[in-house]
Scaffold this motif. Sequence first.
Motif, PDB file in Angstrom:
ATOM      1  N   LEU A  23       3.264 -12.758  -5.617  1.00 40.56           N
ATOM      2  CA  LEU A  23       2.898 -11.397  -5.224  1.00 40.56           C
ATOM      3  C   LEU A  23       1.419 -11.353  -4.892  1.00 40.56           C
ATOM      4  O   LEU A  23       0.584 -11.843  -5.660  1.00 40.56           O
ATOM      5  CB  LEU A  23       3.219 -10.407  -6.342  1.00 40.56           C
ATOM      6  CG  LEU A  23       4.697 -10.161  -6.592  1.00 40.56           C
ATOM      7  CD1 LEU A  23       4.877  -9.221  -7.784  1.00 40.56           C
ATOM      8  CD2 LEU A  23       5.380  -9.593  -5.369  1.00 40.56           C
ATOM      9  N   VAL A  24       1.106 -10.758  -3.763  1.00 41.12           N
ATOM     10  CA  VAL A  24      -0.274 -10.670  -3.289  1.00 41.12           C
ATOM     11  C   VAL A  24      -0.608  -9.200  -3.051  1.00 41.12           C
ATOM     12  O   VAL A  24       0.163  -8.484  -2.423  1.00 41.12           O
ATOM     13  CB  VAL A  24      -0.458 -11.478  -1.988  1.00 41.12           C
ATOM     14  CG1 VAL A  24      -1.880 -11.388  -1.491  1.00 41.12           C
ATOM     15  CG2 VAL A  24      -0.054 -12.924  -2.196  1.00 41.12           C
ATOM     16  N   GLY A  25      -1.762  -8.777  -3.549  1.00 44.20           N
ATOM     17  CA  GLY A  25      -2.200  -7.399  -3.381  1.00 44.20           C
ATOM     18  C   GLY A  25      -1.890  -6.574  -4.610  1.00 44.20           C
ATOM     19  O   GLY A  25      -1.030  -6.923  -5.411  1.00 44.20           O
ATOM     20  N   SER A  26      -2.618  -5.472  -4.761  1.00 41.30           N
ATOM     21  CA  SER A  26      -2.346  -4.594  -5.903  1.00 41.30           C
ATOM     22  C   SER A  26      -1.798  -3.255  -5.414  1.00 41.30           C
ATOM     23  O   SER A  26      -0.725  -2.841  -5.825  1.00 41.30           O
ATOM     24  CB  SER A  26      -3.599  -4.396  -6.743  1.00 41.30           C
ATOM     25  OG  SER A  26      -4.643  -3.868  -5.974  1.00 41.30           O
ATOM     26  N   GLN A  29       1.310  -4.323  -1.878  1.00 41.72           N
ATOM     27  CA  GLN A  29       1.746  -5.609  -2.411  1.00 41.72           C
ATOM     28  C   GLN A  29       2.843  -6.223  -1.546  1.00 41.72           C
ATOM     29  O   GLN A  29       3.762  -5.537  -1.129  1.00 41.72           O
ATOM     30  CB  GLN A  29       2.249  -5.413  -3.827  1.00 41.72           C
ATOM     31  CG  GLN A  29       2.319  -6.666  -4.631  1.00 41.72           C
ATOM     32  CD  GLN A  29       2.594  -6.367  -6.075  1.00 41.72           C
ATOM     33  OE1 GLN A  29       3.578  -5.712  -6.394  1.00 41.72           O
ATOM     34  NE2 GLN A  29       1.734  -6.818  -6.962  1.00 41.72           N
ATOM     35  N   TRP A  30       2.711  -7.519  -1.311  1.00 39.16           N
ATOM     36  CA  TRP A  30       3.707  -8.289  -0.564  1.00 39.16           C
ATOM     37  C   TRP A  30       4.048  -9.541  -1.336  1.00 39.16           C
ATOM     38  O   TRP A  30       3.212 -10.091  -2.042  1.00 39.16           O
ATOM     39  CB  TRP A  30       3.156  -8.681   0.807  1.00 39.16           C
ATOM     40  CG  TRP A  30       3.040  -7.543   1.743  1.00 39.16           C
ATOM     41  CD1 TRP A  30       1.990  -6.667   1.851  1.00 39.16           C
ATOM     42  CD2 TRP A  30       3.992  -7.133   2.713  1.00 39.16           C
ATOM     43  NE1 TRP A  30       2.239  -5.751   2.825  1.00 39.16           N
ATOM     44  CE2 TRP A  30       3.465  -6.011   3.377  1.00 39.16           C
ATOM     45  CE3 TRP A  30       5.247  -7.600   3.076  1.00 39.16           C
ATOM     46  CZ2 TRP A  30       4.149  -5.354   4.387  1.00 39.16           C
ATOM     47  CZ3 TRP A  30       5.918  -6.952   4.093  1.00 39.16           C
ATOM     48  CH2 TRP A  30       5.369  -5.849   4.731  1.00 39.16           C
ATOM     49  N   ALA A  31       5.268 -10.013  -1.162  1.00 42.61           N
ATOM     50  CA  ALA A  31       5.697 -11.280  -1.749  1.00 42.61           C
ATOM     51  C   ALA A  31       5.678 -12.336  -0.655  1.00 42.61           C
ATOM     52  O   ALA A  31       6.341 -12.185   0.362  1.00 42.61           O
ATOM     53  CB  ALA A  31       7.096 -11.149  -2.337  1.00 42.61           C
ATOM     54  N   PHE A  54      -4.379  -6.244  -0.220  1.00 45.89           N
ATOM     55  CA  PHE A  54      -3.575  -7.401   0.185  1.00 45.89           C
ATOM     56  C   PHE A  54      -4.470  -8.459   0.823  1.00 45.89           C
ATOM     57  O   PHE A  54      -4.426  -9.631   0.467  1.00 45.89           O
ATOM     58  CB  PHE A  54      -2.475  -6.955   1.149  1.00 45.89           C
ATOM     59  CG  PHE A  54      -1.677  -8.080   1.730  1.00 45.89           C
ATOM     60  CD1 PHE A  54      -0.797  -8.800   0.943  1.00 45.89           C
ATOM     61  CD2 PHE A  54      -1.804  -8.425   3.064  1.00 45.89           C
ATOM     62  CE1 PHE A  54      -0.057  -9.847   1.474  1.00 45.89           C
ATOM     63  CE2 PHE A  54      -1.056  -9.459   3.606  1.00 45.89           C
ATOM     64  CZ  PHE A  54      -0.194 -10.169   2.809  1.00 45.89           C
ATOM     65  N   GLU A  55      -5.300  -8.033   1.759  1.00 44.68           N
ATOM     66  CA  GLU A  55      -6.182  -8.970   2.458  1.00 44.68           C
ATOM     67  C   GLU A  55      -7.236  -9.558   1.513  1.00 44.68           C
ATOM     68  O   GLU A  55      -7.582 -10.734   1.614  1.00 44.68           O
ATOM     69  CB  GLU A  55      -6.847  -8.276   3.647  1.00 44.68           C
ATOM     70  CG  GLU A  55      -5.900  -7.959   4.780  1.00 44.68           C
ATOM     71  CD  GLU A  55      -5.107  -6.659   4.585  1.00 44.68           C
ATOM     72  OE1 GLU A  55      -5.279  -5.970   3.543  1.00 44.68           O
ATOM     73  OE2 GLU A  55      -4.311  -6.333   5.481  1.00 44.68           O
TER      74      GLU A  55
END
Length: 71
Positions: A23-26, A29-31, A54-55
Motif C-alpha cells: 500500500l502506497v500513500g496515506s 492510497q493505492w496498492a 501517494f506521490e
Amino acid sequence: MGLFRQLKKAFLVPLSRNIPTVLVGSRDQWALPVGALNSDSFIVSAGVGTSITFEEDLASMFRARIILLDP
C-alpha cells in the motif's frame, strides 16, 4: 463516493487480491504489485489534485523519479 473511487473499488481492488501488493500513500492510497517499481522507475502523475501523499510515498519508498502535473 466519486466515480473514480467507484471504478477503483469495482475493478482494481478485486484484481489485486491474488497478487502480493504494497500500500502506497496515506490519504490517496493505492496498492501496487510488490517489485513493480525501483529507483530506475520514471513516473508521470497527472491530475494530482489536493493531496500528493501517494506521490510522496512513491518517492520515499522507491526513490523513483516523479513528475507531478495538475491543470
